[in-house]
Write a protein that holds these residues in place. Structure first.
Motif, short mmCIF file in Angstrom:
data_model
loop_
_atom_site.label_atom_id
_atom_site.label_comp_id
_atom_site.label_asym_id
_atom_site.label_seq_id
_atom_site.Cartn_x
_atom_site.Cartn_y
_atom_site.Cartn_z
N GLY C 43 0.82 -1.21 0.00
CA GLY C 43 0.00 0.00 0.00
C GLY C 43 0.85 1.25 0.00
N ASP C 44 0.83 2.01 -1.09
CA ASP C 44 1.46 3.32 -1.04
C ASP C 44 0.33 4.35 -0.98
OD1 ASP C 44 0.60 4.02 -3.74
OD2 ASP C 44 2.14 2.65 -4.44
N PRO C 45 0.67 5.60 -0.70
CA PRO C 45 -0.40 6.60 -0.49
C PRO C 45 -1.39 6.69 -1.65
CG PRO C 45 1.68 7.47 0.31
CD PRO C 45 2.00 6.16 -0.37
N GLN C 46 -0.91 6.55 -2.88
CA GLN C 46 -1.83 6.65 -4.01
C GLN C 46 -2.81 5.47 -4.04
OE1 GLN C 46 -0.02 6.87 -7.90
NE2 GLN C 46 -1.65 8.23 -8.60
N ILE C 47 -2.30 4.30 -3.79
CA ILE C 47 -3.17 3.12 -3.75
C ILE C 47 -4.16 3.25 -2.59
CG2 ILE C 47 -3.18 0.64 -3.20
CD1 ILE C 47 -0.59 0.39 -4.85
N MET C 48 -3.66 3.66 -1.43
CA MET C 48 -4.53 3.84 -0.27
C MET C 48 -5.64 4.84 -0.58
SD MET C 48 -1.46 4.10 2.55
CE MET C 48 -2.46 4.47 3.99
N SER C 49 -5.26 5.93 -1.23
CA SER C 49 -6.23 6.97 -1.56
C SER C 49 -7.31 6.42 -2.48
CB SER C 49 -5.49 8.14 -2.22
OG SER C 49 -6.40 9.12 -2.65
#
Lengths: 254, 254, 254, 254
Positions: C43-49
């Motif tokens: 999970g990176d921030p873009q995926i999380m978002s």
């Protein structure tokens, strides 16, 4: 009878990016073997390149300080890495350092695992065998480890040279092992005591245990630390003390 | 006159940890050269080890897909790495892959930089020279790159073999360059068109540009992609099409 | 008497950079609670978002899938993280996901630790207390865990709500625990069996153990897996089976 | 007329794992605002937790030093991050620090982007807008940036407070910008000169440019550096010089 000689090894290149740990420059003038971090617990390619160049210029032997992939924990945390993965990890690090060493006109001439991996393979046969398999596959590099460790046994069985290591500033148990870091007597901090212990280890093959007994200690290389306060001065004192006692300094890896 | 022959190369080993990208197993049965990710944009030691073992078993040549240290961005983002750092980064990756390849009974026989680094050194003399310096220091590995690129010039000057690469599924400009990915015609998606283009590149040395002109294209290796939908089928079609046209498949690195 | 209802939870957002794991889009149409990876194991921030936006649009509850900092090992390897460090690690992940969730119009409404951390805190009081301390400091988020675990006890003592979780496709022992993954019967693979087991867990509060006994099982949420072949179809079958049995689907976190 | 007052800010918590940069403890006794690294260029959760606790104990304001995800390059390398990814990255970091700050009894009260991101958003509208979007979504945090920058404009348009920052030890151009680090006059190294410049910036709103002109400079906060030799002494001298000149020290974020 020839004068005794001994190797001094130290961990080097343990920075990352903008960060540094220890005074590599000063320590390279003192030790005869440089355990170079390979990028998994510390050490990026540029730092590694700098250390091997300076080591090459001084004739200091280059060793691979292979470790678990754990930058955040500095390789000090035990990690259950399966054997095939660990063998691949060690080969990766060895090859990476070798390429940088060759470009600097030197080569990797031994391996000293770092931190949690160092301790794990003194007792865990699976991980010890995995490390030894990597060393054999890489061409048979000598292994720097505690004498009598599980890794030492596997290495010998695998045809590798085992270099017995003793610690300048660590306390020893009556059984000849290291006093755990969490126990009283783990560290010898008085510089004079450190120096006289090292001289005795090398010239007499003994050390006084934390409980007072005189115990035999095998040492082809003495480890000095580079990242503690006063590390450079202590390493220099060890080197000077050995010289004064007529002990020559030379890498085992020559 | 001997039958023409050509190399097919593909990016492989581009997973990390639990993640995978593309069907390495299937692609290794099709290509003659495997560009193996070296851990900086993708590829961990275990994945690398698996790919080089499978490549060795099939006689597929192993190349180092060196890249910027950018796992999050998959090496696709331009990075202003100073020259000495880049040389060290490339040496590190080359050595790491070489150690795993040797343990698998093969060796690194060429280098194909990845992603942003691939494109950067076609035009940036500082980074191109830094990469070439690493290849020379590593013993003179051939460089797979676009013909006429800045990197190709430096490589030739440095005594390296340059392997001209053409792309099976990319559109070409009238000037012989690749149509930028953001422009119309960047990708040729019809399998039949891809195959006939490749056959013509290899047997006639020409390709029809996106604007209709027939332009010369130099190709000692054809790049097929492994991470797009239908990649395996398309790569197989290219291989079959070349065979049907009487073109042999052989790595340049033999 | 009101119809029974149950929550379905699934791990989501477990990609990183270019890599993906599981079909988030499809699973979000099936589950009522999304355990979102927070960047430490995946999970990176873009995926999380992206996941929290899609969850918000569907009214799916967002949970924080906090884990050890171990991208390479996907958080599946035990790590001896000291308590204060673990508390800080968990707070960091909770806050990061909360910020992205708030920006998407939702919020973090529960915590389900991932992988090795999930299992470690079912038995290790030091790490369990450290995780609970973070949840309390963050405002008192409910904890999704195995009923009867050490973590459940600490959470209850700390005033947190404990959500008992059962597994759709895991075998149970006669003692009501999970059959270890390395043992026979660890996984129930027949879809019909999975569905009927889940229905019985929810409507009768029992499951048939691997050794044949009928054992009580407490479940406020059923975990379905998203990263196995056929995962989406199996999750859908579980959902449909529950509906057919008259069980409503609703998040515990509403 | 009330006595003028000014804020002193400094980058803190810029270590990682075992590594440290600068003397956080000493600097926290001098500054009024702490720009805390959020894990992307430096700073792990434990380090962040320690800094916010110490800041809270001293009443020093906590700011988020958000940056590109680039530990190896310390966030100093330009990175072409797409807007949606950058917004998510900034939100992630803000939330992570906020959670740790709240647990320590304080909160994030402003944002100062770090390194390459700081400079990029002074001129790049896409990245500036992406950062501002994150700050607005997070509730409207003030932005610490160079007056007149592209980011300052977007922040004002977005309803955010912009805090104009001046540098204690950097040379200024006649146009009021910073002398590039690669040029002569980039750094003012004489402590007396640094102090008198800062006092004049605050009390007269002017600075003598590297080419001799007196130029206006707007400053609601003065940045002192923490990672250079003599940094603590210089920061203390700036603080003392301001006090001697009758300037009060107070965070803008109070």
């Amino acid at each position: 009878m020839p004068a005794p000689s001994i190797d001094l090894n130290c961990d080097l290149g343990e920075g990352f990016g903008v960060w540094r740990l220890g005074d590599d420059e000063a320590l390279l003038d003192i030790v005869t073997s440089a355990n170079v971090a390979c990028g998994f617990h510390a050490g990026d390619p540029q730092i590694m390149s700098g250390v091997v160049r300076r080591a090459a210029a001084r004739g200091v032997a280059v060793g691979a300080q292979v470790s678990y992939a754990d930058l955040r924990g500095f390789g000090r945390r035990d990690l259950d890495v399966p054997a095939t993965e660990l063998t691949a990890d060690v080969l990766y690090q060895l090859g990476a350092l070798e390429a940088l060493a060759r470009a600097a006109g030197t080569r990797v001439s031994y391996v000293k695992p770092h931190g949690a991996l160092y301790h794990r393979i003194t007792r865990d046969p699976v991980q010890a065998a995995a490390v030894v398999e990597a060393l054999v596959a890489f061409g048979g590099l000598p292994l720097l480890t505690l004498p009598g460790s599980v890794a030492a046994g596997f290495a010998t069985d695998g045809g590798l040279t085992v270099i017995a290591e003793a610690y300048a500033d660590r306390g020893y148990t009556a059984a000849g092992g290291l006093v755990p870091r969490s126990s009283v007597g783990a560290l010898v901090t008085d510089p004079g005591a450190v120096v006289s212990r090292v001289v005795r280890m090398v010239t007499e093959g003994v050390v006084v245990a934390v409980t007072g007994e005189l115990v035999p200690v095998e040492a082809a290389s003495i480890c000095v630390h580079g990242d503690t306060p006063g590390a450079v001065a202590l390493a220099q004192a060890v080197r000077d003390g050995l010289s004064s006692a007529g002990v020559g300094l030379a890498t085992f890896a020559a």
